[in-house]
Design a protein around this motif. Structure first.
Motif, PDB file in Angstrom:
ATOM      1  N   TYR A   1       0.820  -1.224   0.000  1.00  0.00           N
ATOM      2  CA  TYR A   1       0.000   0.000   0.000  1.00  0.00           C
ATOM      3  C   TYR A   1       0.856   1.277   0.000  1.00  0.00           C
ATOM      4  N   ASP A   2       1.479   1.610   1.171  1.00  0.00           N
ATOM      5  CA  ASP A   2       2.193   2.886   1.284  1.00  0.00           C
ATOM      6  C   ASP A   2       3.396   2.932   0.352  1.00  0.00           C
ATOM      7  N   GLY A   3       3.480   4.007  -0.416  1.00  0.00           N
ATOM      8  CA  GLY A   3       4.615   4.166  -1.327  1.00  0.00           C
ATOM      9  C   GLY A   3       4.417   3.414  -2.628  1.00  0.00           C
TER      10      GLY A   3
ATOM     11  N   SER B   1      -0.222   4.536  -2.696  1.00  0.00           N
ATOM     12  CA  SER B   1      -0.361   5.931  -2.243  1.00  0.00           C
ATOM     13  C   SER B   1       1.034   6.517  -2.095  1.00  0.00           C
ATOM     14  N   PRO B   2       1.166   7.806  -2.391  1.00  0.00           N
ATOM     15  CA  PRO B   2       2.498   8.406  -2.251  1.00  0.00           C
ATOM     16  C   PRO B   2       2.872   8.535  -0.790  1.00  0.00           C
ATOM     17  N   ILE B   3       4.160   8.555  -0.520  1.00  0.00           N
ATOM     18  CA  ILE B   3       4.629   8.755   0.862  1.00  0.00           C
ATOM     19  C   ILE B   3       4.341  10.210   1.249  1.00  0.00           C
ATOM     20  N   VAL B   4       3.640  10.365   2.358  1.00  0.00           N
ATOM     21  CA  VAL B   4       3.324  11.713   2.853  1.00  0.00           C
ATOM     22  C   VAL B   4       3.757  11.814   4.312  1.00  0.00           C
ATOM     23  N   ASP B   5       3.817  13.037   4.806  1.00  0.00           N
ATOM     24  CA  ASP B   5       4.309  13.251   6.174  1.00  0.00           C
ATOM     25  C   ASP B   5       3.404  12.645   7.236  1.00  0.00           C
TER      26      ASP B   5
ATOM     27  N   GLY C   1       1.955  -3.226   5.750  1.00  0.00           N
ATOM     28  CA  GLY C   1       2.422  -3.201   7.135  1.00  0.00           C
ATOM     29  C   GLY C   1       1.373  -2.602   8.059  1.00  0.00           C
ATOM     30  N   ARG C   2       0.434  -1.927   7.496  1.00  0.00           N
ATOM     31  CA  ARG C   2      -0.654  -1.331   8.286  1.00  0.00           C
ATOM     32  C   ARG C   2      -1.553  -2.421   8.858  1.00  0.00           C
ATOM     33  N   SER C   3      -2.417  -2.007   9.771  1.00  0.00           N
ATOM     34  CA  SER C   3      -3.410  -2.974  10.229  1.00  0.00           C
ATOM     35  C   SER C   3      -4.355  -3.241   9.052  1.00  0.00           C
TER      36      SER C   3
ATOM     37  N   SER D   1      -0.632  -5.941   8.862  1.00  0.00           N
ATOM     38  CA  SER D   1       0.450  -6.245   9.805  1.00  0.00           C
ATOM     39  C   SER D   1       1.558  -7.086   9.155  1.00  0.00           C
ATOM     40  N   HIS D   2       2.000  -6.640   8.004  1.00  0.00           N
ATOM     41  CA  HIS D   2       3.067  -7.347   7.268  1.00  0.00           C
ATOM     42  C   HIS D   2       2.702  -8.807   6.993  1.00  0.00           C
ATOM     43  N   GLY D   3       1.459  -9.055   6.744  1.00  0.00           N
ATOM     44  CA  GLY D   3       1.013 -10.404   6.392  1.00  0.00           C
ATOM     45  C   GLY D   3       0.578 -11.237   7.587  1.00  0.00           C
TER      46      GLY D   3
ATOM     47  N   VAL E   1       3.751  -2.442  15.723  1.00  0.00           N
ATOM     48  CA  VAL E   1       3.662  -1.035  16.101  1.00  0.00           C
ATOM     49  C   VAL E   1       4.691  -0.273  15.274  1.00  0.00           C
ATOM     50  N   SER E   2       4.287   0.872  14.738  1.00  0.00           N
ATOM     51  CA  SER E   2       5.230   1.708  13.991  1.00  0.00           C
ATOM     52  C   SER E   2       5.586   2.939  14.801  1.00  0.00           C
ATOM     53  N   VAL E   3       6.861   3.243  14.872  1.00  0.00           N
ATOM     54  CA  VAL E   3       7.276   4.503  15.488  1.00  0.00           C
ATOM     55  C   VAL E   3       7.839   5.372  14.359  1.00  0.00           C
TER      56      VAL E   3
ATOM     57  N   GLY F   1      11.620   0.656   8.336  1.00  0.00           N
ATOM     58  CA  GLY F   1      10.883   0.967   7.113  1.00  0.00           C
ATOM     59  C   GLY F   1      11.268   2.376   6.711  1.00  0.00           C
ATOM     60  N   ARG F   2      10.423   3.022   5.949  1.00  0.00           N
ATOM     61  CA  ARG F   2      10.762   4.353   5.453  1.00  0.00           C
ATOM     62  C   ARG F   2      10.502   5.388   6.536  1.00  0.00           C
ATOM     63  N   LYS F   3      11.563   5.827   7.169  1.00  0.00           N
ATOM     64  CA  LYS F   3      11.511   6.756   8.314  1.00  0.00           C
ATOM     65  C   LYS F   3      10.561   6.245   9.391  1.00  0.00           C
ATOM     66  N   VAL F   4      10.640   4.970   9.622  1.00  0.00           N
ATOM     67  CA  VAL F   4       9.781   4.352  10.631  1.00  0.00           C
ATOM     68  C   VAL F   4      10.503   3.145  11.234  1.00  0.00           C
TER      69      VAL F   4
ATOM     70  N   ASN G   1       6.143 -13.409   7.167  1.00  0.00           N
ATOM     71  CA  ASN G   1       6.410 -12.112   6.539  1.00  0.00           C
ATOM     72  C   ASN G   1       5.556 -11.994   5.279  1.00  0.00           C
ATOM     73  N   LYS G   2       5.816 -10.951   4.517  1.00  0.00           N
ATOM     74  CA  LYS G   2       4.992 -10.732   3.323  1.00  0.00           C
ATOM     75  C   LYS G   2       5.164 -11.864   2.292  1.00  0.00           C
ATOM     76  N   GLY G   3       6.343 -12.458   2.267  1.00  0.00           N
ATOM     77  CA  GLY G   3       6.577 -13.574   1.341  1.00  0.00           C
ATOM     78  C   GLY G   3       5.710 -14.768   1.704  1.00  0.00           C
TER      79      GLY G   3
ATOM     80  N   GLY H   1       5.905  -3.533  -4.789  1.00  0.00           N
ATOM     81  CA  GLY H   1       6.116  -2.922  -3.472  1.00  0.00           C
ATOM     82  C   GLY H   1       7.333  -2.024  -3.455  1.00  0.00           C
ATOM     83  N   ASP H   2       7.418  -1.190  -2.429  1.00  0.00           N
ATOM     84  CA  ASP H   2       8.496  -0.196  -2.398  1.00  0.00           C
ATOM     85  C   ASP H   2       9.444  -0.342  -1.222  1.00  0.00           C
ATOM     86  N   ASP H   3       9.113  -1.193  -0.270  1.00  0.00           N
ATOM     87  CA  ASP H   3       9.824  -1.132   1.005  1.00  0.00           C
ATOM     88  C   ASP H   3      10.635  -2.402   1.247  1.00  0.00           C
TER      89      ASP H   3
HETATM   90  O1  LIG Z   1       3.712  -2.179   3.940  1.00  0.00           O
HETATM   91  P1  LIG Z   1       3.247  -0.779   3.698  1.00  0.00           P
HETATM   92  O2  LIG Z   1       1.832  -0.708   3.254  1.00  0.00           O
HETATM   93  O3  LIG Z   1       4.161  -0.049   2.760  1.00  0.00           O
HETATM   94  O4  LIG Z   1       3.341  -0.062   5.122  1.00  0.00           O
HETATM   95  C1  LIG Z   1       4.594   0.284   5.694  1.00  0.00           C
HETATM   96  C2  LIG Z   1       4.422   1.459   6.613  1.00  0.00           C
HETATM   97  O5  LIG Z   1       3.696   2.426   5.855  1.00  0.00           O
HETATM   98  C3  LIG Z   1       3.276   3.601   6.528  1.00  0.00           C
HETATM   99  O6  LIG Z   1       4.393   4.425   6.757  1.00  0.00           O
HETATM  100  C4  LIG Z   1       4.983   4.928   5.580  1.00  0.00           C
HETATM  101  O7  LIG Z   1       4.052   5.767   4.878  1.00  0.00           O
HETATM  102  C5  LIG Z   1       3.647   6.943   5.606  1.00  0.00           C
HETATM  103  C6  LIG Z   1       2.592   7.657   4.784  1.00  0.00           C
HETATM  104  O8  LIG Z   1       3.063   7.972   3.511  1.00  0.00           O
HETATM  105  C7  LIG Z   1       4.869   7.828   5.896  1.00  0.00           C
HETATM  106  O9  LIG Z   1       4.486   8.986   6.632  1.00  0.00           O
HETATM  107  C8  LIG Z   1       5.897   7.008   6.685  1.00  0.00           C
HETATM  108  O10 LIG Z   1       7.058   7.766   6.877  1.00  0.00           O
HETATM  109  C9  LIG Z   1       6.231   5.720   5.947  1.00  0.00           C
HETATM  110  O11 LIG Z   1       7.076   4.907   6.726  1.00  0.00           O
HETATM  111  C10 LIG Z   1       2.559   3.254   7.802  1.00  0.00           C
HETATM  112  O12 LIG Z   1       2.209   4.441   8.469  1.00  0.00           O
HETATM  113  C11 LIG Z   1       3.373   2.334   8.664  1.00  0.00           C
HETATM  114  O13 LIG Z   1       2.648   1.987   9.810  1.00  0.00           O
HETATM  115  C12 LIG Z   1       3.661   1.073   7.874  1.00  0.00           C
HETATM  116  O14 LIG Z   1       4.424   0.193   8.657  1.00  0.00           O
END
Ligand SMILES: O=P(O)(O)OC[C@H]1O[C@H](O[C@H]2O[C@H](CO)[C@@H](O)[C@H](O)[C@H]2O)[C@H](O)[C@@H](O)[C@@H]1O
Length: 486
Positions: A217-219, A222-226, A255-257, A275-277, A346-348, A380-383, A393-395, A419-421
């Motif tokens: 999903y993310d990236g 949907s584009p990566i946003v703040d 990775g989201r719920s 939750s990553h599968g 949990v994502s930080v 992950g990406r800044k997380v 895992n996702k695999g 996928g992007d991550d």
């Molecule tokens: O497996 P994904 O669907 O790619 O989920 C991975 C994480 O995605 C989200 O965080 C990422 O996207 C956010 C929105 O663009 C961005 O703000 C953040 O920096 C990225 O890491 C999501 O919020 C995480 O919980 C997921 O683990």
């Protein structure tokens, strides 16, 4: 005991545990201390360091003293695979902090893995070797020293976790730097061709096959946003995903719920894994192996349709909730830090935290997680992502969904994963190694990946999905092909 001897290029220093090129699990010992390093047969990456007390007469370890994870992979780390070449020299083993988990600092290249140039991760390994000379003499070290090994790497990983986007970069880097970046990207794309440019190749291969589509999903959609709560997908993307799902079985693995990603996507014709599968809602098929799985139950979805619900980490739920509350608490004074509950993870987030404070975020999170050996932290990406230590895992989620869809063990099925991550790499790897399908990495920068193709960003993903639909419609006009592909 160990079946193979390491091939050493031995060197030991205070700041470095050892320098070695080895195959398979091995141990390193002097006096009563041994250091065990194992690689991962699944990722073919460097795996764990454990240090143990060894009985000097028998040379057998008799007491586990400690261990650290050197990567974000939690596959079975015991392996005798000859494919596990490890080059400790490339690891920057220093620093003064302690944490239970050390994540993979930077993407590993073939050379970082110590793979000889003539050996790809998929080729059979080189010749076996004898079982003599198992122990490398290294100076005795205090555990504190070993602890020192870790912290810089997680900070590096945090910094490297989401390289600036190319277009943004161009605004403030010099022209020559920009040229270099572009040249590196072009070289990378030659190895991972654009799925749009190579579309004819993909469809030629898919012509007599049934495509199964897996989307992150993310990236990706949907584009990566703040703000993670604002990661909406465009209506054009929603329409394209809805369309592809008419023609190909389609699942989102995030990775989201599961509920959160469902809320974003709002399409009932898809399958969802959150939750990553670790939280999969899939179709009911006559698949004994899915039905027999201890973590799988039959239930109904929101539309009342009978489905399989697979939650292999359900026992971790109370622990995850506890950790979620505590992580909110310990990061609440860090401006911009955000903790997200993804049900089984949990994502930080530190995307909005001043870079000077990233180390503080890492210190607090890794420090706190020390008390939870059954959970791990990945990047992950800044997380920072906290999740259970289970072999899932996702695999695995892709394999599970293929099985649920009745598409496993079929030569006429072509799974494609976009996928992007870093967590998507597990899925790319499963497809690559089973030679069943392929991954498409979404990235504007060169990355070490097991994906075969690439796309630069979600707008190209959209184009790719639309092209798949157009192609499928055109194929459908040719009855014999259509019937074969169904
Ligand atoms: O497996 P994904 O669907 O790619 O989920 C991975 C994480 O995605 C989200 O965080 C990422 O996207 C956010 C929105 O663009 C961005 O703000 C953040 O920096 C990225 O890491 C999501 O919020 C995480 O919980 C997921 O683990």
């Amino acid at each position: 005991m160990l079946s193979r001897a390491p091939r050493w290029t031995a060197r030991c220093q205070e700041t470095m545990v050892a320098t070695a090129s080895v195959r398979g699990p091995f141990s390193v010992g002097v006096g009563r201390d041994i250091l065990i390093v194992t690689g991962c047969s699944t990722c073919q990456r460097f795996g764990w360091l454990k240090w143990q007390t060894v009985d000097s007469s028998t040379q057998r370890a008799n007491n586990l003293s400690g261990g650290i994870c050197l990567m974000d992979c939690m596959h079975k780390y015991h392996t005798t695979s000859e494919e596990n070449f490890i080059d400790l020299e490339t690891m920057d083993l220093k620093s003064n902090h302690s944490s239970p988990v050390l994540a993979d600092p930077v993407p590993l290249s073939k050379s970082r893995l110590g793979l000889p140039s003539n050996m790809t991760p998929f080729s059979p390994a080189a010749a076996p070797y004898s079982s003599s000379g198992l122990y490398l003499q290294i100076p005795r070290r205090k555990v504190g020293k070993l602890d020192d090994v870790r912290a810089n790497s997680w900070l590096d990983a945090m910094k490297a976790s989401s390289p600036p986007r190319k277009k943004l970069n161009k605004d403030f880097i010099s022209e020559s730097q920009s040229d270099e970046t572009d040249a590196a990207y072009r070289t990378w794309v030659m190895n991972h061709p654009s799925a749009l440019t190579a579309f004819h190749q993909i469809t030629a291969y898919a012509r007599y096959k049934k495509i199964a589509l897996f989307l992150d999903y993310d990236g990706t959609l949907s584009p990566i946003v703040d703000n993670p709560d604002h990661a909406f997908m465009s209506s054009a993307m929603r329409a394209a995903v809805k369309d592809v799902a008419k023609y190909f079985p389609t699942a989102i693995i995030s990775g989201r719920s599961r509920s959160k990603v469902n809320e974003f996507v709002r399409l009932s014709e898809l399958y969802y894994a959150g939750s990553h599968g670790m939280d999969i809602m899939g179709p009911i098929r006559e698949s004994q192996s899915v039905d027999d799985h201890p973590d799988c139950i039959r239930t109904t979805d929101e539309q009342g349709k009978e489905v399989h619900l697979f939650q292999p980490a359900s026992e971790f739920l109370p622990m995850i909730n506890e950790v979620f509350d505590s992580l909110i608490d310990i990061t609440k004074d860090i401006v911009g830090a955000k903790v997200e509950n993804n049900k089984f993870c949990v994502s930080v987030h530190y995307r909005n935290v001043d870079e000077k404070m990233w180390e503080e975020v890492g210190k607090r999170v890794f420090g706190f997680m020390k008390d939870f050996p059954r959970l791990r932290v990945t990047h992950g990406r800044k997380v920072l992502e906290v999740r259970p230590i289970i072999d899932w895992n996702k695999g695995k989620a892709v394999e599970f969904l293929l099985e649920s869809l009745g598409l496993s063990h079929r030569d006429d099925v072509l799974p494609i994963y976009v996928g992007d991550d870093r967590t998507d790499e597990d899925a790319f790897k499963v497809l690559r190694e089973s030679s069943r399908g392929f991954g498409i990495l979404v990235s504007t920068v060169p990355k070490e990946t097991k994906a075969f193709y690439s796309l630069s960003d979600p707008s190209e993903v959209l184009e790719f999905l639309k092209s798949l639909v157009r192609w499928k419609k055109s194929v459908a006009l040719q009855p014999e092909d259509y019937m074969t592909a169904i």
